[in-house]
Design a protein around this motif. Sequence first.
Motif, PDB file in Angstrom:
ATOM      1  N   LEU A   1      -3.930  10.213   4.596  1.00 42.65           N
ATOM      2  CA  LEU A   1      -3.651  10.060   2.903  1.00 42.65           C
ATOM      3  C   LEU A   1      -5.050  10.113   2.182  1.00 42.65           C
ATOM      4  O   LEU A   1      -5.033  10.910   1.257  1.00 42.65           O
TER       5      LEU A   1
ATOM      6  N   ALA B   1      -5.817  13.737   2.098  1.00 42.23           N
ATOM      7  CA  ALA B   1      -4.978  14.574   1.373  1.00 42.23           C
ATOM      8  C   ALA B   1      -5.081  14.181  -0.171  1.00 42.23           C
ATOM      9  O   ALA B   1      -4.291  14.900  -0.942  1.00 42.23           O
TER      10      ALA B   1
ATOM     11  N   ARG C   1      -3.939  11.445  -1.418  1.00 37.26           N
ATOM     12  CA  ARG C   1      -2.556  10.786  -1.730  1.00 37.26           C
ATOM     13  C   ARG C   1      -2.723   9.336  -1.775  1.00 37.26           C
ATOM     14  O   ARG C   1      -1.671   8.734  -1.853  1.00 37.26           O
ATOM     15  N   ASP C   2      -3.876   8.936  -1.479  1.00 41.15           N
ATOM     16  CA  ASP C   2      -4.004   7.347  -1.243  1.00 41.15           C
ATOM     17  C   ASP C   2      -3.765   6.599  -2.377  1.00 41.15           C
ATOM     18  O   ASP C   2      -3.679   5.175  -2.454  1.00 41.15           O
TER      19      ASP C   2
ATOM     20  N   ASP D   1      -1.322   7.109  -4.489  1.00 37.59           N
ATOM     21  CA  ASP D   1       0.382   7.055  -4.767  1.00 37.59           C
ATOM     22  C   ASP D   1       0.792   5.633  -4.570  1.00 37.59           C
ATOM     23  O   ASP D   1       0.455   5.059  -3.516  1.00 37.59           O
TER      24      ASP D   1
ATOM     25  N   GLN E   1       2.805   5.135  -1.499  1.00 34.89           N
ATOM     26  CA  GLN E   1       1.754   5.228  -0.104  1.00 34.89           C
ATOM     27  C   GLN E   1       0.975   4.014  -0.071  1.00 34.89           C
ATOM     28  O   GLN E   1       0.851   3.743   1.185  1.00 34.89           O
TER      29      GLN E   1
ATOM     30  N   SER F   1       5.174   8.036   5.706  1.00 30.79           N
ATOM     31  CA  SER F   1       3.851   8.390   4.813  1.00 30.79           C
ATOM     32  C   SER F   1       3.284   9.867   5.055  1.00 30.79           C
ATOM     33  O   SER F   1       3.024  10.301   4.145  1.00 30.79           O
TER      34      SER F   1
END
Length: 345
Positions: free
Chosen positions: A228, A231, A233-234, A236, A239, A297
């Motif tokens: 994450l 990417a 995306r941590d 979100d 997530q 995830s």
Amino acid sequence: MLDPSPLNLGDIDRRTLDNATFLRWGIARLGQNLATGDPANADQMLALLRRLYAAGRHDLALGRLFEGHVDALQIIERYGSAECVRQARAHARAGASFGVWNAPWRDEPLVQDGDRLHGGKSFASGAGVLSHALVTLHAGQAEHVQLLLVDLVATPPCVQTGWWDINGMRDSETHRVYWQDLPIDRVQPIGTPGDYERLPWFATGALRFVAVQAGGIAAVFDGVRDHLTAAGRDGDPHQRRRLARLFTLAQSAAAICRDTSDALFVEPADRQAAHVAHARSAIYDLAEEALVLAQQSVGVAAHFHAHPLSRVLTDLMVYLRQPAPDAQRMAVAESAAAGQLEPAL
């Protein structure tokens, strides 16, 4: 919590080593300065569990083999002659790797015919890697099982490598092994018939692989967090909720191992097995949830062989399938009903 890194395992990297070398070096590194016998107190037990946890967090196949290595050495210390114990300690200090092979090859179980041994074992993890193995005669007959210590370098078995045709734990080198006309005087009997499944050790020893599995749950958390973050995306919120839950699962698994370790040195002997049965069941449930959350995830990326999580997920799925999980739940329920297990803070 269980210390995630009691040893530096950073240079034991399967990306730069062939599998057999990785496993042998990893077992030797994890075994450094570790007592080979049964832990004598809670501190020694915790030190052992931390090594097992670290092994599982680093690599579950390595953790599986290291747990078998510890199991074999504890059995030899418990039941072997003084000379056999001395030799096993010396071999271990020199980097030898041990294991326990109990599951019979269904069509060709290991049998004694006069002064010779014939037959084999299934689920022989570390075949072709280990230097020594404890094998069982009369497997499945608890009162008659006899342990034999085999030097696998001096008397190597035939190894059937094509049998382990599944996705998980492929790097544990789990195969079928077979001996033909192995002279009985080339092996060392360890203990007497019935010692292998003697209680409480046979039941409480399961806490070793529970600690490896707890390390595997931590590895799932590590992999999801790293994915994450890489990417981007941590941040979100969905997530973050999943990552927070994964942390709770990993931390809970470590706490269960630690609490169960303590219980083995304060609870009466007749209650110890129930505490380990509870740990087995609880870690199973925590790991199952962690596997689901990890796939939610990371998505399909986690199933690409090149993704770091791919091996962790498939290895943990297989390693959780230890024998008779329902029996462990029954043991917990029976002990709870009898007042032998009580929630406490």
